[in-house]
Design a protein around this motif. Structure first.
Motif, PDB file in Angstrom:
ATOM      1  N   ASP A  57       0.567  -1.264   0.037  1.00  0.00           N
ATOM      2  CA  ASP A  57      -0.276   0.511  -0.093  1.00  0.00           C
ATOM      3  C   ASP A  57       0.998   1.491   0.366  1.00  0.00           C
ATOM      4  OD1 ASP A  57      -2.654   0.895   0.795  1.00  0.00           O
ATOM      5  OD2 ASP A  57      -1.052   2.304   1.575  1.00  0.00           O
ATOM      6  N   ASN A  58       1.188   1.792  -1.026  1.00  0.00           N
ATOM      7  CA  ASN A  58       1.424   3.076  -0.969  1.00  0.00           C
ATOM      8  C   ASN A  58       0.921   4.314  -0.103  1.00  0.00           C
ATOM      9  OD1 ASN A  58       2.684   2.902  -3.402  1.00  0.00           O
ATOM     10  ND2 ASN A  58       1.280   3.424  -4.722  1.00  0.00           N
ATOM     11  N   GLU A  59       0.538   3.988   1.273  1.00  0.00           N
ATOM     12  CA  GLU A  59       0.749   5.034   1.691  1.00  0.00           C
ATOM     13  C   GLU A  59       0.472   4.220   3.291  1.00  0.00           C
ATOM     14  OE1 GLU A  59      -2.480   7.867   2.322  1.00  0.00           O
ATOM     15  OE2 GLU A  59      -2.224   8.251   0.856  1.00  0.00           O
ATOM     16  N   LYS A  60       0.346   2.919   3.499  1.00  0.00           N
ATOM     17  CA  LYS A  60       1.181   2.252   4.564  1.00  0.00           C
ATOM     18  C   LYS A  60       2.070   2.233   4.893  1.00  0.00           C
ATOM     19  CE  LYS A  60      -3.682   0.449   6.414  1.00  0.00           C
ATOM     20  NZ  LYS A  60      -4.534  -0.626   6.516  1.00  0.00           N
TER      21      LYS A  60
ATOM     22  N   TYR B 266       4.817   3.199   4.614  1.00  0.00           N
ATOM     23  CA  TYR B 266       5.591   4.160   4.906  1.00  0.00           C
ATOM     24  C   TYR B 266       5.516   3.587   7.374  1.00  0.00           C
ATOM     25  CZ  TYR B 266       6.824   6.351   0.872  1.00  0.00           C
ATOM     26  OH  TYR B 266       7.167   5.979   0.095  1.00  0.00           O
TER      27      TYR B 266
ATOM     28  N   SER C  54      11.222   3.229   1.277  1.00  0.00           N
ATOM     29  CA  SER C  54      11.321   4.095   2.691  1.00  0.00           C
ATOM     30  C   SER C  54      13.016   3.406   3.839  1.00  0.00           C
ATOM     31  CB  SER C  54      10.327   3.489   3.032  1.00  0.00           C
ATOM     32  OG  SER C  54       9.453   2.700   2.825  1.00  0.00           O
TER      33      SER C  54
END
Ligand SMILES: *[C@@H]1O[C@H](CO)[C@@H](O)[C@H](O)[C@H]1NC(C)=O
Ligand SMILES: *[C@@H]1O[C@H](CO)[C@@H](O)[C@H](O)[C@H]1NC(C)=O
Ligand SMILES: *[C@@H]1O[C@H](CO)[C@@H](O)[C@H](O)[C@H]1NC(C)=O
Ligand SMILES: *[C@@H]1O[C@H](CO)[C@@H](O)[C@H](O)[C@H]1NC(C)=O
Ligand SMILES: *[C@@H]1O[C@H](CO)[C@@H](O)[C@H](O)[C@H]1NC(C)=O
Ligand SMILES: *[C@@H]1O[C@H](CO)[C@@H](O)[C@H](O)[C@H]1NC(C)=O
Ligand SMILES: *[C@@H]1O[C@H](CO)[C@@H](O)[C@H](O)[C@H]1NC(C)=O
Ligand SMILES: *[C@@H]1O[C@H](CO)[C@@H](O)[C@H](O)[C@H]1NC(C)=O
Length: 826
Positions: A599-602, A604, A744
Motif C-alpha cells: 500500500d503506497n501510504e501504509k 511507510y 523508504s
C-alpha cells in the motif's frame, strides 16, 4: 552469575600477583571453592557451583562468555560437597582428586583413574582447561598426550569436537545423561548413546534404559531418523565406524558460534541449542523426539507412522498388512502393531518386494549388514531366507557401500515428508500383483502436459461446482432453523476448544453478509463477526472440498487448538453443522501484512526495524510449526496475506492448521491436491506436488524478498525480468541488489544480509535451502552466510523446457491472485 564475578576477580587478582597461567591446576596450585580457572581464550571456566536452588557444591565447567550460567560438565554429579571447603587437585599419580578440606584426614568425594602406563610417581602432573571446554591431565603441561580428559566422560552436553560413541578397544562408552533436575546434576533418566550391540551401530535416546527415540543407523549423510540434520554450512557432522571405534563428532565450522547438544530431563528430549548474543538466550535449533512418530515403536511391530498425512490416526499398516487388534487401533493404541493379511504366504509362494519411499529404516538390532553386497545382492539374499522381512541400502549416497537385511519383526518404521530412504518390504504374491498393476508414472513432459490440462479443466469444473454449492447453501443457511436444533453434532465433552452454535455465528456475521466478508482463499471464505459481548472474531468458513468427516474434523481442530505461539493466530473454537465447517479465530484489526507492504501510504509505517522484527516473528512461528510443536505442520500456503498484524504490528501466522485439515487425500509420496498460491510455491511442489518443510522455506524466502522490496512477486513487472525473484537474483549477481530495496528503508547493511538469506531460501535445490531454525539463527547472528545457489524462477516464458510449460500455466491460471487449489492428475 556469582561464578562469573569470581572468575573476573580471579583473573584480576592473578594479574596483580602476576601468575603465569590461570587455566592450569597442579599439585602445588589446587583449585579451591570460590576460585575459578579460565581457559586461555576465556571461552570456558572451571570452578565450584551450586545449581538452581540447591546449596550443595559441585565442580563443573561452564561457558565463560554466556551470560546465563550454563554448565556443560560436572565432575562429582552424584556426590555433592555439603560445605564450601572443597578442593580439586592433581595427585602424584596423575589422578584428579576432589576432597573436602574441612575433614581431616581429607575424604575423596570424587577422583579419576588413570591407565597403567602413567603410573609414575611424580609431582609434575597438571590439569588444564582447554578452550574447547575439555579438562585434560598431562604428565607435563607441554605433552601432546592426555592421560585423562573430561571429553571422555560427558555429563549431559556434547560440545563441538567432542566424541559421542564407543572405543571398541577399551570399551569406553561416551554417553550423554540428563541431569536429575535443574537443582540436581545427578544422573537422570534420559541418556543418548551409540548402541554398538547389533551388527550395525545405532544412535538411541533412552529413558530409564528403554529406547525412547532412535536416531538409527548412519546412512552416509546423517542418522536415518533425522533426514534434515546433515552437515551444512554451520555444522560439519563426522561419523567414524572402524574396528577400533565408532563415534560421532558434531563440529561447528565457525568457532565464534556457541552451540551444544544436550539431553534435558524436564523436556525429555535431545536438543541442539545455539546461544544468541543479542537475545541473551539459548535458541532451540533442533530437538528429538519431536512428534509422536518419533517415539520408539509408536505403531508397534510392522506399524508405519506418518504425521504428515492428515487424517484420523498417524499409524497405518503397510501394504499386505492389517492391524493386529482393530479395536485397540480404533482407540488409537497402535502398540499391538500389524500382522500379515494372509499369514504363511511369503515363503516360496511367489512373494517379492515392494518399495516404500521416504522411510526411516526400522530398528537394526536384528538386522544384518552385508558390506560387500549391492541392493540386488540383498534382494536375492532376502528372498532366499523366509525370515527376512525386507532390505535397504546401507548408504543413501549410492555406490557400493553395502546393504542391510532385516529379520523377524520390523519395529519403529516411519515415513517422512522429505528425505528418508527407500525400504523394500517382503509381501505375498497377491500384494505384489496389486503393486505391479499400479500404473507407472508418465514420462516427464507427458505428465506435465496432462497435469496442466487436467488441472485447468478440473479448476473450471470445481469453481463452477463450488459456485453452485455455495449458492445453494447460502439459501439453506439463511432460513432460520425451524425447531432450533442448535446442537453440537460432536458432543462437547471431550473437546477443549469452544463450540459455537451456528446461530451465534449467523448472528455475529449477519448471515454471512457480503459486508462482513474480509477475505477469500483456497481453503474458504473469511468473515468478520462480532459476538453479543462485543468480542470480535474472524470466521473461516471452510470450502466443502475437504471430504473430511466430522470425527476427523473434530480431531484436527483439537490438535490445532493446542498449538500456541505468540506468532500464530489463536484459535477460539469451531462450529460444525451438517455440511458446514467453520473455524473461529481471534480477529486482528490490522489484517494482513500485504495491506501494509503493498500500500503506497501504509508502507511507510513499516520502517526497516519493524520489517526485520516482522520477518523474525514469522520465522519463529514457522520454526514452531516445523519443529517445536509436537505436531509437525507444513503450512503450504505461507504468504503476505496469511500473516496478520496485531495492534502492535506483531506478526501472527494464520491458516496454519489448514494444511492438515486439507491433506487427507495425500499418498505416500506426493499430494494430489496442490494447495498454495502462485508466486509462493516452490518448483517441486507446484510441478510434482512434492511438499516438505523446504517448500515452506521457499515461500518464506519469497515473502522475505517481498518484505524488503515492498513489491509482490506475482505481479512484478520490470524490463527483462522474469519475476521478482529472477530480478533479485540477476541484480545480486551484479552486486546491485541494494538498488531494488524499498526506498523508504534506507540502506542498512542488514538489509543486504536479509536479501542473501531470502535468496538462500528460494534456491532451486530444496536440500540446499536452510531449515527455518537455521533461518532464525542467520537472522539473529552475524555468522558468515554461504553464497546462494541458483534461485528458482520457474516462471520464465521464453524457455520451452517441460518444467516451464507446467509452471507457466500455473501462473496463467491464477493471475487473479487468489489462492489456488487444484487436483493434480496422476
Ligand atoms: C527456587 O525457589 C524459588 C522460591 O522457592 C522458586 O520460585 C523457583 O521456582 C525455584 N527454582 C528452581 C529452579 O527450582
Ligand atoms: C595394569 O597393570 C597390571 C599390573 O601391572 C596389569 O596386570 C594390567 O594388565 C594392566 N592393565 C592395563 C590396562 O594395562
Ligand atoms: C619434573 O620436571 C622437572 C623439570 O621439567 C624435571 O627436571 C624432573 O625430572 C621431572 N620429574 C619427573 C619425576 O618427571
Ligand atoms: C531443560 O530445558 C528447559 C526448557 O528449555 C530449561 O529451562 C532447563 O534449564 C533445562 N534443564 C537443564 C538441566 O538444563
Ligand atoms: C549390550 O549388550 C550387553 C550384553 O548383552 C548389555 O549388558 C548392554 O547393556 C547392551 N548395551 C546396550 C546399550 O544395550
Ligand atoms: C568436516 O569433517 C570432515 C570429516 O571429518 C573433515 O575432514 C573436514 O576437515 C571437516 N571440515 C571442517 C571445516 O571442519
Ligand atoms: C535366515 O536368517 C536368520 C537370521 O540371520 C538365520 O538365523 C537363519 O539361519 C537364516 N536361514 C537360512 C535358511 O539361511
Ligand atoms: C566466523 O564468524 C565471525 C563473526 O560472525 C566472522 O567475523 C568470521 O569471519 C567467521 N569466520 C569464518 C571462517 O567464517
Amino acid at each position: 552469575m556469582i561464578s562469573k564475578i569470581n572468575s573476573r576477580f580471579f583473573v584480576f587478582t592473578c594479574l596483580l600477583l602476576s601468575c603465569t597461567s590461570t587455566s592450569i591446576i597442579t599439585p602445588d596450585k589446587p583449585l579451591r571453592d570460590g576460585h575459578v580457572i579460565v581457559s586461555a581464550q576465556e571461552n570456558f571456566a572451571l570452578g565450584f557451583f551450586s545449581p538452581g536452588n540447591s546449596s550443595s557444591r559441585y565442580v563443573g565447567i561452564w561457558y565463560n562468555k554466556v551470560s546465563v550460567q550454563t554448565v556443560v560438565w560436572v565432575a562429582n554429579r552424584d556426590n555433592p560437597i555439603k560445605t564450601n571447603s572443597g578442593v580439586l587437585s592433581v595427585d602424584d599419580r596423575g589422578g584428579l582428586v576432589l576432597y573436602d578440606d574441612n575433614r581431616k584426614p581429607p575424604v575423596f568425594v570424587w577422583s579419576t583413574h588413570v591407565s597403567n602406563k602413567s603410573f609414575v610417581v611424580s609431582s609434575n602432573y597438571s590439569a588444564e582447561l582447554l578452550d574447547s571446554g575439555n579438562l585434560v591431565v598431562r604428565q607435563d603441561d607441554k605433552d601432546k598426550d592426555f592421560l585423562w580428559q573430561s571429553f571422555d566422560y560427558p555429563t549431559d552436553t556434547l560440545l563441538s569436537n567432542m566424541k559421542i560413541g564407543v572405543d571398541r578397544r577399551s570399551g569406553l562408552n561416551r554417553v550423554l545423561t540428563s541431569w536429575k533436575s535443574e537443582d540436581d546434576p545427578g544422573t537422570g533418566s534420559y541418556s543418548l548413546m551409540i548402541n554398538d550391540n547389533g551388527s550395525i551401530a545405532q544412535m538411541i535416546l533412552y529413558r530409564n534404559r528403554e529406547p525412547l527415540w532412535r536416531g538409527g543407523p548412519w546412512n552416509g549423510l546423517g542418522w536415518t531418523g533425522v533426514p534434515d540434520m546433515t552437515a551444512d554450512f554451520i555444522f560439519n557432522i563426522s561419523y567414524v565406524d572402524n574396528p577400533d571405534e565408532v563415534y560421532l563428532i558434531d563440529y561447528i565450522r565457525n568457532a565464534s558460534i556457541i552451540s551444544r547438544m544436550t539431553v534435558n530431563e524436564s523436556m525429555g528430549t535431545l536438543q541442539r541449542l545455539t546461544w544468541q548474543q543479542g537475545d541473551r538466550k539459548w535458541f532451540n535449533f533442533f530437538s528429538a523426539p519431536r512428534d509422536q512418530c518419533d517415539i520408539f515403536s509408536h505403531c508397534g511391530a510392522f506399524g508405519d507412522c506418518n504425521v504428515y498425512d492428515a487424517g484420523v490416526y498417524e499409524c497405518r499398516c503397510p501394504p499386505g498388512f492389517e492391524p493386529k487388534s482393530p479395536r485397540d487401533w480404533n482407540l488409537r493404541d497402535g502398540s499391538q502393531g500389524c500382522v500379515r493379511k494372509r499369514e504363511g504366504r511369503v515363503c516360496g509362494n511367489g512373494e517379492g518386494f515392494i518399495k516404500l519411499g521416504k522411510m526411516k529404516l526400522p530398528d537394526t538390532t536384528k538386522a544384518r549388514l552385508e558390506k560387500k553386497l549391492g541392493l540386488k545382492g540383498c534382494e536375492d539374499l532376502c528372498l532366499k531366507n523366509c525370515s527376512c522381512m525386507g532390505y535397504s541400502a546401507a548408504d543413501i549416497r549410492g555406490g557400493s557401500n553395502g546393504c542391510i537385511t532385516w529379520y523377524d519383526k520390523l519395529v519403529d518404521l516411519r515415513e517422512f515428508s522429505g528425505g528418508g530412504q527407500d525400504f523394500y518390504l517382503r509381501v505375498d504374491a497377491v500384494e505384489l500383483a496389486n503393486y505391479l498393476k499400479k500404473p507407472k508414472r508418465f514420462p516427464g513432459f507427458l505428465k506435465i502436459l496432462l497435469f496442466v490440462l487436467l488441472s485447468a479443466s478440473v479448476l473450471v469444473l470445481l469453481s463452477l461446482a463450488y459456485w453452485l454449492i455455495m449458492k445453494k447453501q447460502r439459501a439453506i443457511l439463511t432460513i432460520p432453523s425451524p425447531d432450533g436444533e442448535e446442537v453440537n453434532e460432536l458432543g462437547t465433552s471431550t473437546i477443549d476448544v469452544k463450540f459455537y452454535p451456528l446461530s451465534t455465528i449467523l448472528a455475529a456475521t449477519e448471515n454471512f453478509s457480503l459486508a462482513h466478508k474480509v477475505g477469500e482463499g483456497g481453503f474458504g471464505t473469511v468473515y468478520k463477526g462480532t459476538l453479543d459481548n462485543g468480542q470480535e472474531i474472524a470466521v473461516k468458513r471452510l470450502s466443502n472440498t475437504s471430504g473430511q468427516g466430522i470425527e476427523e474434523f473434530r480431531n484436527e481442530v483439537t490438535l490445532i487448538a493446542r498449538l500456541q505461539h505468540r506468532n500464530l493466530v489463536t484459535l477460539f473454537g469451531f462450529c460444525v453443522q451438517k455440511e458446514e465447517k467453520m473455524l473461529i479465530y481471534e480477529y486482528l484489526s490490522n489484517k494482513g501484512l500485504d495491506g501494509f507492504l503493498f500500500d503506497n501510504e501504509k508502507r511507510y509505517m513499516l520502517d526497516w526495524k519493524r520489517r526485520f522484527d516482522i520477518t523474525l516473528g514469522i520465522a519463529r512461528g514457522m520454526v514452531y510449526l516445523h519443529h517445536d510443536s509436537r505436531l509437525k505442520i507444513i503450512h503450504r500456503d505461507l504468504k503476505a496475506s496469511n500473516v496478520l498484524l496485531d495492534a502492535h504490528l506483531n506478526p501472527k501466522i494464520s491458516d496454519f492448521g489448514m494444511a492438515r485439515i486439507f491433506g487427507s487425500d495425500q499418498n505416500e509420496e506426493t499430494t494430489r491436491r496442490v494447495v498454495g498460491t502462485y508466486g509462493y510455491m516452490s518448483p517441486e511442489y507446484a510441478m510434482e506436488g512434492l511438499f516438505s518443510i523446504k517448500s515452506d522455506v521457499f515461500s518464506f524466502g519469497i515473502l522475505l524478498l517481498e518484505i524488503i522490496l515492498g513489491r509482490k512477486n506475482s505481479t512484478y513487472y520490470a524490463e527483462n525480468a522474469v519475476n521478482l525473484v529472477g530480478h533479485v537474483w540477476d541484480m545480486w549477481g551484479k552486486s546491485r541488489a541494494m538498488e531494488l530495496v524499498d526506498q523508504s528503508l534506507g540502506n542498512d547493511p542488514e538489509i543486504l544480509r536479509c536479501i542473501q538469506i531470502g535468496l538462500l531460501c528460494v534456491q532451486e535445490s530444496a536440500t540446499a535451502r536452510p531449515s527455518m531454525s537455521e533461518v532464525v539463527f542467520m537472522l539473529c547472528s552475524d555468522i558468515h552466510l554461504p553464497p546462494p545457489g541458483q534461485a528458482a524462477f520457474i516462471f520464465r516464458t521464453e524457455n520451452f523446457g517441460p518444467a516451464n510449460t507446467g509452471s507457466e500455466s500455473v501462473g496463467a491460471l491464477s493471475v487473479n491472485e487468489l489462492t489456488i487449489s487444484m487436483v493434480q492428475g496422476r
